[in-house]
Design a protein around this motif. Structure first.
Motif, PDB file in Angstrom:
ATOM      1  N   ALA A  87       8.638   2.524  -2.364  1.00 39.36           N
ATOM      2  CA  ALA A  87       9.138   1.147  -2.362  1.00 39.36           C
ATOM      3  C   ALA A  87      10.591   1.109  -2.832  1.00 39.36           C
ATOM      4  CB  ALA A  87       8.272   0.266  -3.254  1.00 39.36           C
ATOM      5  N   PHE A  88      10.884   1.902  -3.878  1.00 33.28           N
ATOM      6  CA  PHE A  88      12.252   1.937  -4.392  1.00 33.28           C
ATOM      7  C   PHE A  88      13.206   2.565  -3.364  1.00 33.28           C
ATOM      8  CE2 PHE A  88      15.677   4.011  -6.796  1.00 33.28           C
ATOM      9  CZ  PHE A  88      16.204   2.894  -7.438  1.00 33.28           C
ATOM     10  N   GLN A  89      12.729   3.617  -2.683  1.00 34.10           N
ATOM     11  CA  GLN A  89      13.551   4.249  -1.644  1.00 34.10           C
ATOM     12  C   GLN A  89      13.830   3.276  -0.497  1.00 34.10           C
ATOM     13  OE1 GLN A  89      11.280   7.745  -0.627  1.00 34.10           O
ATOM     14  NE2 GLN A  89      12.361   9.047  -2.098  1.00 34.10           N
ATOM     15  N   TYR A  90      12.802   2.534  -0.090  1.00 32.38           N
ATOM     16  CA  TYR A  90      12.979   1.530   0.965  1.00 32.38           C
ATOM     17  C   TYR A  90      14.021   0.488   0.564  1.00 32.38           C
ATOM     18  CZ  TYR A  90       8.981   3.082   3.779  1.00 32.38           C
ATOM     19  OH  TYR A  90       8.121   3.792   4.587  1.00 32.38           O
ATOM     20  N   TYR A  91      13.910   0.046  -0.674  1.00 30.87           N
ATOM     21  CA  TYR A  91      14.845  -0.959  -1.185  1.00 30.87           C
ATOM     22  C   TYR A  91      16.276  -0.409  -1.213  1.00 30.87           C
ATOM     23  CZ  TYR A  91      17.313  -3.950  -4.494  1.00 30.87           C
ATOM     24  OH  TYR A  91      18.247  -4.752  -5.094  1.00 30.87           O
ATOM     25  N   GLY A 145       0.799  -1.219   0.000  1.00 32.86           N
ATOM     26  CA  GLY A 145       0.000   0.000   0.000  1.00 32.86           C
ATOM     27  C   GLY A 145       0.826   1.260   0.000  1.00 32.86           C
ATOM     28  N   ILE A 146       1.945   1.246  -0.722  1.00 35.69           N
ATOM     29  CA  ILE A 146       2.810   2.425  -0.809  1.00 35.69           C
ATOM     30  C   ILE A 146       3.084   2.719  -2.274  1.00 35.69           C
ATOM     31  CG2 ILE A 146       3.914   2.073   1.443  1.00 35.69           C
ATOM     32  CD1 ILE A 146       6.213   0.699   0.050  1.00 35.69           C
ATOM     33  N   SER A 147       3.658   3.892  -2.544  1.00 43.67           N
ATOM     34  CA  SER A 147       3.973   4.256  -3.924  1.00 43.67           C
ATOM     35  C   SER A 147       5.227   3.514  -4.400  1.00 43.67           C
ATOM     36  CB  SER A 147       4.195   5.770  -4.036  1.00 43.67           C
ATOM     37  OG  SER A 147       5.357   6.146  -3.303  1.00 43.67           O
ATOM     38  N   CYS A 148       5.382   3.453  -5.730  1.00 43.71           N
ATOM     39  CA  CYS A 148       6.563   2.807  -6.304  1.00 43.71           C
ATOM     40  C   CYS A 148       7.843   3.543  -5.880  1.00 43.71           C
ATOM     41  CB  CYS A 148       6.466   2.771  -7.832  1.00 43.71           C
ATOM     42  SG  CYS A 148       5.185   1.659  -8.441  1.00 43.71           S
ATOM     43  N   LYS A 149       7.743   4.879  -5.793  1.00 45.22           N
ATOM     44  CA  LYS A 149       8.894   5.677  -5.394  1.00 45.22           C
ATOM     45  C   LYS A 149       9.328   5.334  -3.969  1.00 45.22           C
ATOM     46  CE  LYS A 149      10.484  10.468  -4.945  1.00 45.22           C
ATOM     47  NZ  LYS A 149      10.098  11.891  -5.077  1.00 45.22           N
TER      48      LYS A 149
END
Length: 235
Positions: A78-82, A72-76
């Motif tokens: 998710a990418f930052q988390y990764y 339930g988060i944005s792709c941006k």
């Protein structure tokens, strides 16, 4: 060609293939098991729980968009988390490697000290055995054996006059003219002629003599009868 030979050859090939296949499958299984252990350890390095879960999902399915929808988060985001998780892992892995190297060095140093300590203990025991043999030839060997220095006495003899007995700088300056820095040094100096021998030192007067006696009394080195029992252990 002989039919039996063909069947025999075919059977050998099948056996060889089966062995290779089993070996390959076993190898992949072992590699997967090891990779899973490594991956689990990597996840432990990520402190933030949600980032850890996002990183795990991205690694398993390789799809940022799908991972973002699942959490339930944005792709941006998710990418930052990764990305943050990957940096955190790399940073902590470097720290762990340095830590393990330093730990190995310290353990090696400790081991060397333990070996040196054991060698010293062996040497002390050897010297004690020699002393026992020597004193056994004398009538007062029993009393001579009492002169073996215990760890408590050895500790008192090793006391620093400056640090442990807190002698004043002026008094220490006088004592250091004869390189007297420990209790053992002091007692060895005064044993031949008594404490009055200290009065021959440069800058050592009655005031310094009084301070020295007070400090020795305080530590129990000098008794009320103006005697120093530890002198019997000084050779």
């Amino acid at each position: 060609m002989d039919k039996k030979f063909i069947e025999f050859t075919h059977s050998e090939e099948e056996d060889e293939y089966s062995e290779k296949k089993i070996f390959t499958m076993t190898s992949f299984y072992n590699i997967f098991h090891i990779m899973k252990m490594i991956f689990d350890e990597m996840l432990l390095l990520i402190r933030h729980q949600e980032r850890r879960e996002v990183f795990m999902d991205v690694c398993l399915n390789g799809n940022i968009k799908k991972t973002a929808e699942t959490h339930g988060i944005s792709c941006k985001t998710a990418f930052q988390y990764y990305t943050l998780s990957k940096k955190e892992i790399l940073r902590k892995i470097g720290f762990i490697q340095n830590y393990r190297q330093e730990k190995a060095k310290l353990l090696l140093t400790i081991r060397k000290y333990e070996i040196n300590q054991q060698n010293l203990l062996n040497e002390i025991n050897h010297l004690k055995d020699q002393l026992i043999k020597y004193t056994s030839h004398h009538e007062n060997s029993a009393s001579s054996m009492n002169l073996l220095v215990s760890s408590e006495i050895a500790q008192v003899l090793s006391y620093s006059l400056k640090e442990d007995l807190s002698f004043s700088p002026r008094l220490m300056n006088s004592l250091e003219t004869k390189d007297l820095k420990t209790v053992e040094d002091l007692l060895r100096f005064i044993k031949p002629k008594g404490m009055d021998r200290l009065l021959t030192l440069n800058g050592y007067g009655e005031k310094a003599h009084k301070e020295l006696k007070e400090k020795l009394l305080l530590k129990g080195i000098l008794n009320e009868a103006n005697e120093i029992p530890l002198l019997q252990y000084i050779y």
